[in-house]
Motif scaffolding. Structure first.
Motif, PDB file in Angstrom:
ATOM      1  N   PHE A   7      15.638   4.377  -7.330  1.00 38.63           N
ATOM      2  CA  PHE A   7      14.881   3.233  -6.839  1.00 38.63           C
ATOM      3  C   PHE A   7      13.578   3.693  -6.208  1.00 38.63           C
ATOM      4  CE2 PHE A   7      17.967   4.598  -3.723  1.00 38.63           C
ATOM      5  CZ  PHE A   7      17.288   4.595  -2.520  1.00 38.63           C
ATOM      6  N   ASN A   8      12.839   2.765  -5.581  1.00 40.37           N
ATOM      7  CA  ASN A   8      11.544   3.099  -4.978  1.00 40.37           C
ATOM      8  C   ASN A   8      11.387   2.401  -3.627  1.00 40.37           C
ATOM      9  OD1 ASN A   8      10.559   0.405  -5.450  1.00 40.37           O
ATOM     10  ND2 ASN A   8      10.145   0.980  -7.563  1.00 40.37           N
ATOM     11  N   ALA A   9      10.241   2.599  -2.988  1.00 41.32           N
ATOM     12  CA  ALA A   9       9.986   2.016  -1.662  1.00 41.32           C
ATOM     13  C   ALA A   9       9.968   0.494  -1.706  1.00 41.32           C
ATOM     14  CB  ALA A   9       8.673   2.549  -1.090  1.00 41.32           C
ATOM     15  N   ALA A  10       9.452  -0.086  -2.783  1.00 36.52           N
ATOM     16  CA  ALA A  10       9.427  -1.543  -2.902  1.00 36.52           C
ATOM     17  C   ALA A  10      10.849  -2.102  -2.898  1.00 36.52           C
ATOM     18  CB  ALA A  10       8.704  -1.963  -4.186  1.00 36.52           C
ATOM     19  N   ASP A  11      11.750  -1.428  -3.592  1.00 34.42           N
ATOM     20  CA  ASP A  11      13.152  -1.867  -3.625  1.00 34.42           C
ATOM     21  C   ASP A  11      13.772  -1.821  -2.226  1.00 34.42           C
ATOM     22  OD1 ASP A  11      12.891  -2.056  -6.422  1.00 34.42           O
ATOM     23  OD2 ASP A  11      13.648  -0.019  -6.719  1.00 34.42           O
ATOM     24  N   ALA A  41       0.827  -1.214   0.000  1.00 30.65           N
ATOM     25  CA  ALA A  41       0.000   0.000   0.000  1.00 30.65           C
ATOM     26  C   ALA A  41       0.859   1.260   0.000  1.00 30.65           C
ATOM     27  CB  ALA A  41      -0.946  -0.010   1.200  1.00 30.65           C
ATOM     28  N   VAL A  42       1.898   1.297   0.826  1.00 30.12           N
ATOM     29  CA  VAL A  42       2.788   2.460   0.876  1.00 30.12           C
ATOM     30  C   VAL A  42       3.493   2.640  -0.468  1.00 30.12           C
ATOM     31  CG1 VAL A  42       4.925   3.357   1.907  1.00 30.12           C
ATOM     32  CG2 VAL A  42       3.106   2.451   3.376  1.00 30.12           C
ATOM     33  N   ASP A  43       4.011   1.547  -1.019  1.00 34.10           N
ATOM     34  CA  ASP A  43       4.717   1.605  -2.294  1.00 34.10           C
ATOM     35  C   ASP A  43       3.810   2.131  -3.405  1.00 34.10           C
ATOM     36  OD1 ASP A  43       6.885   0.871  -4.257  1.00 34.10           O
ATOM     37  OD2 ASP A  43       5.299  -0.489  -4.927  1.00 34.10           O
ATOM     38  N   GLN A  44       2.629   1.542  -3.547  1.00 34.10           N
ATOM     39  CA  GLN A  44       1.722   1.956  -4.609  1.00 34.10           C
ATOM     40  C   GLN A  44       1.239   3.394  -4.395  1.00 34.10           C
ATOM     41  OE1 GLN A  44       0.712   0.060  -7.540  1.00 34.10           O
ATOM     42  NE2 GLN A  44       2.653  -0.778  -6.827  1.00 34.10           N
ATOM     43  N   GLY A  45       0.991   3.769  -3.149  1.00 33.23           N
ATOM     44  CA  GLY A  45       0.568   5.142  -2.854  1.00 33.23           C
ATOM     45  C   GLY A  45       1.634   6.159  -3.233  1.00 33.23           C
ATOM     46  N   LEU A  46       2.884   5.880  -2.885  1.00 35.75           N
ATOM     47  CA  LEU A  46       3.972   6.808  -3.228  1.00 35.75           C
ATOM     48  C   LEU A  46       4.169   6.889  -4.744  1.00 35.75           C
ATOM     49  CD1 LEU A  46       6.572   5.982  -0.427  1.00 35.75           C
ATOM     50  CD2 LEU A  46       5.310   8.127  -0.743  1.00 35.75           C
ATOM     51  N   LYS A  47       4.067   5.768  -5.416  1.00 35.50           N
ATOM     52  CA  LYS A  47       4.213   5.770  -6.883  1.00 35.50           C
ATOM     53  C   LYS A  47       3.118   6.607  -7.533  1.00 35.50           C
ATOM     54  CE  LYS A  47       6.619   1.351  -7.273  1.00 35.50           C
ATOM     55  NZ  LYS A  47       6.458  -0.088  -7.532  1.00 35.50           N
ATOM     56  N   ARG A  48       1.868   6.441  -7.094  1.00 36.65           N
ATOM     57  CA  ARG A  48       0.770   7.215  -7.680  1.00 36.65           C
ATOM     58  C   ARG A  48       0.932   8.704  -7.368  1.00 36.65           C
ATOM     59  NH1 ARG A  48       0.400   2.297  -8.674  1.00 36.65           N
ATOM     60  NH2 ARG A  48       2.053   3.019 -10.016  1.00 36.65           N
ATOM     61  N   LEU A  49       1.428   9.016  -6.170  1.00 32.53           N
ATOM     62  CA  LEU A  49       1.672  10.412  -5.799  1.00 32.53           C
ATOM     63  C   LEU A  49       2.714  11.043  -6.719  1.00 32.53           C
ATOM     64  CD1 LEU A  49       1.083  12.692  -3.745  1.00 32.53           C
ATOM     65  CD2 LEU A  49       2.957  11.779  -2.371  1.00 32.53           C
ATOM     66  N   VAL A  50       3.802  10.333  -6.942  1.00 27.36           N
ATOM     67  CA  VAL A  50       4.862  10.841  -7.833  1.00 27.36           C
ATOM     68  C   VAL A  50       4.332  10.981  -9.254  1.00 27.36           C
ATOM     69  CG1 VAL A  50       7.070  10.223  -8.910  1.00 27.36           C
ATOM     70  CG2 VAL A  50       6.806  10.043  -6.433  1.00 27.36           C
ATOM     71  N   GLU A  51       3.652   9.964  -9.745  1.00 25.76           N
ATOM     72  CA  GLU A  51       3.124   9.998 -11.114  1.00 25.76           C
ATOM     73  C   GLU A  51       2.101  11.115 -11.310  1.00 25.76           C
ATOM     74  OE1 GLU A  51       3.525   5.217 -12.030  1.00 25.76           O
ATOM     75  OE2 GLU A  51       1.602   6.029 -11.391  1.00 25.76           O
ATOM     76  N   GLY A  52       1.325  11.395 -10.274  1.00 24.02           N
ATOM     77  CA  GLY A  52       0.286  12.413 -10.375  1.00 24.02           C
ATOM     78  C   GLY A  52       0.767  13.829 -10.166  1.00 24.02           C
ATOM     79  N   GLY A  56       7.823 -10.837   4.922  1.00 21.92           N
ATOM     80  CA  GLY A  56       6.773  -9.844   4.682  1.00 21.92           C
ATOM     81  C   GLY A  56       7.272  -8.666   3.865  1.00 21.92           C
ATOM     82  N   LEU A  57       8.460  -8.176   4.192  1.00 18.13           N
ATOM     83  CA  LEU A  57       9.040  -7.056   3.440  1.00 18.13           C
ATOM     84  C   LEU A  57       9.297  -7.447   1.982  1.00 18.13           C
ATOM     85  CD1 LEU A  57      11.538  -5.732   6.129  1.00 18.13           C
ATOM     86  CD2 LEU A  57       9.582  -4.475   5.204  1.00 18.13           C
ATOM     87  N   ILE A  58       9.852  -8.624   1.778  1.00 16.56           N
ATOM     88  CA  ILE A  58      10.139  -9.073   0.415  1.00 16.56           C
ATOM     89  C   ILE A  58       8.845  -9.273  -0.371  1.00 16.56           C
ATOM     90  CG2 ILE A  58      11.084 -10.964  -0.972  1.00 16.56           C
ATOM     91  CD1 ILE A  58      13.195 -11.310   1.297  1.00 16.56           C
ATOM     92  N   LEU A  59       7.859  -9.925   0.240  1.00 18.75           N
ATOM     93  CA  LEU A  59       6.585 -10.152  -0.459  1.00 18.75           C
ATOM     94  C   LEU A  59       5.909  -8.835  -0.846  1.00 18.75           C
ATOM     95  CD1 LEU A  59       5.012 -13.095   1.563  1.00 18.75           C
ATOM     96  CD2 LEU A  59       5.822 -13.146  -0.800  1.00 18.75           C
ATOM     97  N   GLY A  60       5.875  -7.888   0.064  1.00 18.30           N
ATOM     98  CA  GLY A  60       5.246  -6.595  -0.230  1.00 18.30           C
ATOM     99  C   GLY A  60       5.973  -5.831  -1.311  1.00 18.30           C
ATOM    100  N   GLY A  61       7.292  -5.811  -1.232  1.00 17.47           N
ATOM    101  CA  GLY A  61       8.080  -5.111  -2.247  1.00 17.47           C
ATOM    102  C   GLY A  61       7.969  -5.771  -3.606  1.00 17.47           C
ATOM    103  N   ALA A  62       8.061  -7.103  -3.619  1.00 17.81           N
ATOM    104  CA  ALA A  62       7.949  -7.836  -4.884  1.00 17.81           C
ATOM    105  C   ALA A  62       6.574  -7.620  -5.503  1.00 17.81           C
ATOM    106  CB  ALA A  62       8.213  -9.320  -4.658  1.00 17.81           C
ATOM    107  N   ALA A  63       5.533  -7.638  -4.683  1.00 17.39           N
ATOM    108  CA  ALA A  63       4.173  -7.416  -5.199  1.00 17.39           C
ATOM    109  C   ALA A  63       4.031  -6.011  -5.774  1.00 17.39           C
ATOM    110  CB  ALA A  63       3.147  -7.650  -4.093  1.00 17.39           C
ATOM    111  N   GLY A  64       4.598  -5.020  -5.095  1.00 19.50           N
ATOM    112  CA  GLY A  64       4.511  -3.642  -5.578  1.00 19.50           C
ATOM    113  C   GLY A  64       5.135  -3.472  -6.947  1.00 19.50           C
TER     114      GLY A  64
END
Length: 160
Positions: A127-131, A19-30, A96-104
């Motif tokens: 890089f990004n939060a997922a990385d 959620a954090v990764d996708q939220g930050l990406k959408r914020l940057v893109e927008g 958990g960290l790896i799964l969330g980052g990989a999913a993002g």
């Protein structure tokens, strides 16, 4: 820690990272134009919006199939780690960290064919939060693997 508790904990952490990764990406893109860079600490830390068609450091650009297969193998391996042995807090958090980052990053690759990156240290590829989550997760798993098997506190009755 029970397997069920470990799996639940890892999944909750993975969802939070995602959620954090996708939220930050959408914020940057927008809010930024592709290629735009905003200095946060001039010469040290910039917010730079790029699209990365490859994996880490841009390797395997244009090889979406290999990147997707690699992500699937990584996710399967992490799930196996959670289900195979006696889970510890470190392995649960690392997984958990790896799964969330990989999913993002995987969602970006599937939906857009590339990953949004934005953290620019000027001496390292962007890089990004997922990385960050993936690297921290791998570090935790390495530390857990290096820890001695009997990490329980020694008994007070232990003979010299």
């Amino acid at each position: 820690m029970s397997r069920r508790t470990a799996l639940l904990g890892a999944l909750v952490l993975a969802l939070a990272v995602f959620a954090v990764d996708q939220g930050l990406k959408r914020l940057v893109e927008g809010s930024m134009r592709l290629g735009e860079s905003i200095p946060l600490i001039d010469g040290v830390l910039h917010l730079t919006f790029i699209k990365n068609p490859g994996g880490a450091f841009g390797i395997l650009g244009g090889q979406a199939g290999i990147l997707l297969l690699g992500s699937a193998v990584a996710v399967a391996f992490v799930l196996w780690m959670l289900l195979a042995g006696e889970p510890t807090r470190a392995t649960t958090a690392g997984c958990g960290l790896i799964l969330g980052g990989a999913a993002g990053n995987l969602v970006d690759r599937i939906l857009e064919g590339e990953v949004t990156d934005y953290v620019d240290l000027r001496v390292w590829p962007i890089f990004n939060a997922a990385d960050v989550a993936i690297v921290l997760g791998v570090g935790l798993l390495l530390l857990a693997a290096l820890r001695p098997e009997g990490d329980a506190k020694p008994s007070k009755e232990a003979a010299p």
